[in-house]
Design a protein around this motif. Sequence first.
Motif, PDB file in Angstrom:
ATOM      1  N   VAL A  13       0.921  -1.255  -0.013  1.00  0.00           N
ATOM      2  CA  VAL A  13      -0.020   0.062  -0.097  1.00  0.00           C
ATOM      3  C   VAL A  13       0.964   1.128   0.043  1.00  0.00           C
ATOM      4  N   VAL A  15       0.723   5.485   0.078  1.00  0.00           N
ATOM      5  CA  VAL A  15       0.248   6.853   0.088  1.00  0.00           C
ATOM      6  C   VAL A  15       1.044   7.830  -0.142  1.00  0.00           C
ATOM      7  N   THR A  19       5.571   4.054   0.888  1.00  0.00           N
ATOM      8  CA  THR A  19       4.822   2.387   1.083  1.00  0.00           C
ATOM      9  C   THR A  19       4.704   2.374   2.687  1.00  0.00           C
ATOM     10  N   VAL A  76      -6.690  -3.771   3.980  1.00  0.00           N
ATOM     11  CA  VAL A  76      -6.870  -2.336   3.582  1.00  0.00           C
ATOM     12  C   VAL A  76      -8.455  -2.015   3.829  1.00  0.00           C
ATOM     13  N   GLY A 123      -3.178  -0.545   5.347  1.00  0.00           N
ATOM     14  CA  GLY A 123      -3.331   0.801   4.877  1.00  0.00           C
ATOM     15  C   GLY A 123      -3.341   1.865   5.771  1.00  0.00           C
ATOM     16  N   LYS A 124      -4.031   2.963   5.530  1.00  0.00           N
ATOM     17  CA  LYS A 124      -4.076   4.144   6.173  1.00  0.00           C
ATOM     18  C   LYS A 124      -5.756   4.451   5.986  1.00  0.00           C
ATOM     19  N   MET A 129      -5.304   5.450  -1.221  1.00  0.00           N
ATOM     20  CA  MET A 129      -4.252   4.699  -1.209  1.00  0.00           C
ATOM     21  C   MET A 129      -3.971   3.967  -2.552  1.00  0.00           C
ATOM     22  N   ASP A 130      -2.815   3.655  -3.182  1.00  0.00           N
ATOM     23  CA  ASP A 130      -2.620   2.816  -4.132  1.00  0.00           C
ATOM     24  C   ASP A 130      -2.178   1.624  -3.511  1.00  0.00           C
ATOM     25  N   VAL A 131      -3.077   0.573  -3.947  1.00  0.00           N
ATOM     26  CA  VAL A 131      -2.876  -0.962  -3.611  1.00  0.00           C
ATOM     27  C   VAL A 131      -2.551  -1.639  -4.704  1.00  0.00           C
TER      28      VAL A 131
END
Length: 148
Positions: A13, A15, A19, A76, A123-124, A129-131
């Motif tokens: 993940v 942000v 990473t 996530v 994740g946050k 987010m890019d997963v």
Amino acid sequence: MKIVVQRCKKGKVVVGNETIGSIGQGLVLLVGITHGDNEKDAAYLADKIAGLRIFEDEDGKMNLSVAEIGGAILSVSQFTLYGDCRKGKRPSFTNAAKPDIAAPLYDRFNELLRQKDLVVETGKFGADMDVEFTNWGPVTLILEHPLV
């Protein structure tokens, strides 16, 4: 709660440009929380996921859990799992729990997984987010509790 479980070879993940969570083989979990979900639901699903036998043994049968293969979990938060697309063209997210309810339950769910001696990266919550992950199989399951 609704969780999309995906067996993966690797995942991360990102942000911004950082990473914030990364795993090798294991499970990617997309976790959605709706109104009325509680710790009982989180505990049920954490137990179910920890014991899911969806990794192959030496005979090629799905007989091993994530712990038995030495895998990890990338969890996530995913409020869009409760998107309702039945009317119009724009999803309604009224079935997703508000962040002040969902965030603590999401954190508790991840803690319950860690209490089972699983490595859990996250994740946050609420972030863009890019997963990225490599779905292995592919194997994808959808778990819900309470059962519908």
